[in-house]
Write an enzyme that holds these catalytic residues in place. Structure first.
Site, PDB file in Angstrom:
ATOM      1  N   LYS A  69       0.990  -1.424   0.308  1.00 36.44           N
ATOM      2  CA  LYS A  69       0.199  -0.111  -0.340  1.00 36.44           C
ATOM      3  C   LYS A  69       0.705   1.110   0.359  1.00 36.44           C
ATOM      4  CE  LYS A  69      -3.289   1.901   2.965  1.00 36.44           C
ATOM      5  NZ  LYS A  69      -4.375   2.195   3.801  1.00 36.44           N
ATOM      6  N   LYS A 114      -1.848  -1.406  -3.776  1.00 36.05           N
ATOM      7  CA  LYS A 114      -3.065  -0.478  -3.171  1.00 36.05           C
ATOM      8  C   LYS A 114      -2.085   0.956  -3.798  1.00 36.05           C
ATOM      9  CE  LYS A 114      -5.975   1.928  -0.078  1.00 36.05           C
ATOM     10  NZ  LYS A 114      -6.493   1.806   0.944  1.00 36.05           N
TER      11      LYS A 114
END
Ligand code: PBG
Ligand code: ZN
Length: 327
Positions: A198, A251
């Site tokens: 992330k 992400k």
């Protein structure tokens, strides 16, 4: 001299194109994010995310039924608590907003898979994803004390009915801590979908409007990854797999398709891509202006994620995509 090799031969008819298509998006690939707020009968549209709403639990249940009827297998729940404090009480309390929403959805739509986002930023008064040293104004989250809170949060989410736990705070060792917590509480069969790679991204801006979770000072760069790094993503996924992650997430998605591809090659578990808020808002804004064809651009984007290696796609376009795919 005319060419012998003519790739266009296989593009000459829609049926032929359909026969040789390598990547096909299906409704089974989709996960729809939902934002739960306290109250009754509430549906607040998020200013920066047209078509996305903060919903009270009764409305979440209605929405969950619609999602299920469209054939989408899963939702991921985020919560906006009544009160925020430095211990993120609203995250791990058994009467927390996500816990309430999970229980209500499980009762009304038992076959819809409920994923709980396990993080603290929506619940801390300062908006960071964990504990801060008293007086800290930079947002340098304390790693190990935060693990205890994440463990408690995951267990209470599982107790409330969450089928999958998805830790998103990028703390070191969070998968192991949560696995231990779940196992000790009797949830050995509850899978963990780790937000393994992330990045610290400006594409989360609209989400922070939706979840009211913007950090009050500092930023998340001491825990989320630097956008320039890809080898570090492989390190993160290796650790999360060792710690027991059942699925991995990358992400954001759009600017990180190379990471999706590499994570897919380097692992043997399902890979999820999070098509984040800012990616949604950009398409939505252009579509509302009539500058792009929304259906075609969304389907092309989601197909691109799948082609790059995503087995699952978390996306605010999920309901529209399911309709376009013909539920
Ligand atoms: C919480 C969390 C964030 C998102 C998912 N979980 C925001 C953040 O890290 O600030 C972003 C999702 C989106 O932008 O759609 N840690
Ligand atoms: Zn967070």
């Amino acid at each position: 001299m005319f060419p012998t090799h003519r790739p266009r031969r296989l593009r000459s008819h829609p049926q032929l194109r359909r026969m040789v298509r390598e990547t096909v998006l299906t409704t089974s690939d989709l996960i729809y994010p939902l934002f739960a707020v306290p109250g009754q009968g509430i549906a607040n549209e998020v200013r920066s995310m047209p078509g996305v709403f903060q919903l009270s639990v009764d409305k979440i249940v209605e929405e969950a039924k619609e999602v299920y009827d469209l054939g989408i297998p899963a939702i991921i729940l985020f919560g906006i608590p009544e009160d925020k404090d430095t211990d993120a009480t609203g995250a791990w309390h058994d009467c927390g907003i996500v816990q309430k929403a999970a229980t209500a959805v499980k009762e009304a739509v038992p076959d819809l898979i409920i994923i709980a986002d396990t993080c603290l930023c929506e619940y801390t008064s300062h908006g960071h994803c964990g504990y801060l040293e008293v007086g800290d104004l930079t947002g340098r989250v304390l790693n190990d004390p935060t693990l205890e809170l994440l463990k408690k949060t995951a267990v209470s989410q599982a107790k409330a009915g969450a089928d999958i736990i998805a830790p998103s705070g990028m703390m070191d060792g969070f998968v192991q801590a949560i696995r231990e917590g779940l196992d000790a509480a009797g949830f050995q069969d509850t899978p963990i979908l780790s937000y393994a790679a992330k990045y610290a991204s400006s594409y989360y801006g609209p989400f922070r409007d939706a979840a009211e979770s913007a950090p009050q000072f500092g930023d998340r760069r001491t825990y989320q990854m630097d956008p320039g790094n890809s080898r570090e993503a492989l390190k993160e996924i290796e650790l999360d797999l060792t710690e027991g992650a059942d699925m991995l997430m990358v992400k954001p998605a759009l600017a990180y398709m190379d990471i999706i591809w590499q994570v897919k090659q380097a692992s043997n578990v399902p890979v999820a891509a999070y098509n984040v808020s800012g990616e949604y808002s950009m398409i939505k804004a252009a579509a509302l202006n009539g500058w792009v064809d929304e259906e075609r651009i969304v389907m092309e984007t989601l197909t691109g994620f799948k082609r790059s290696g995503a087995d699952l796609i978390l996306t605010y376009h999920a309901k529209d995509a399911a309709r376009w795919l013909g539920a």
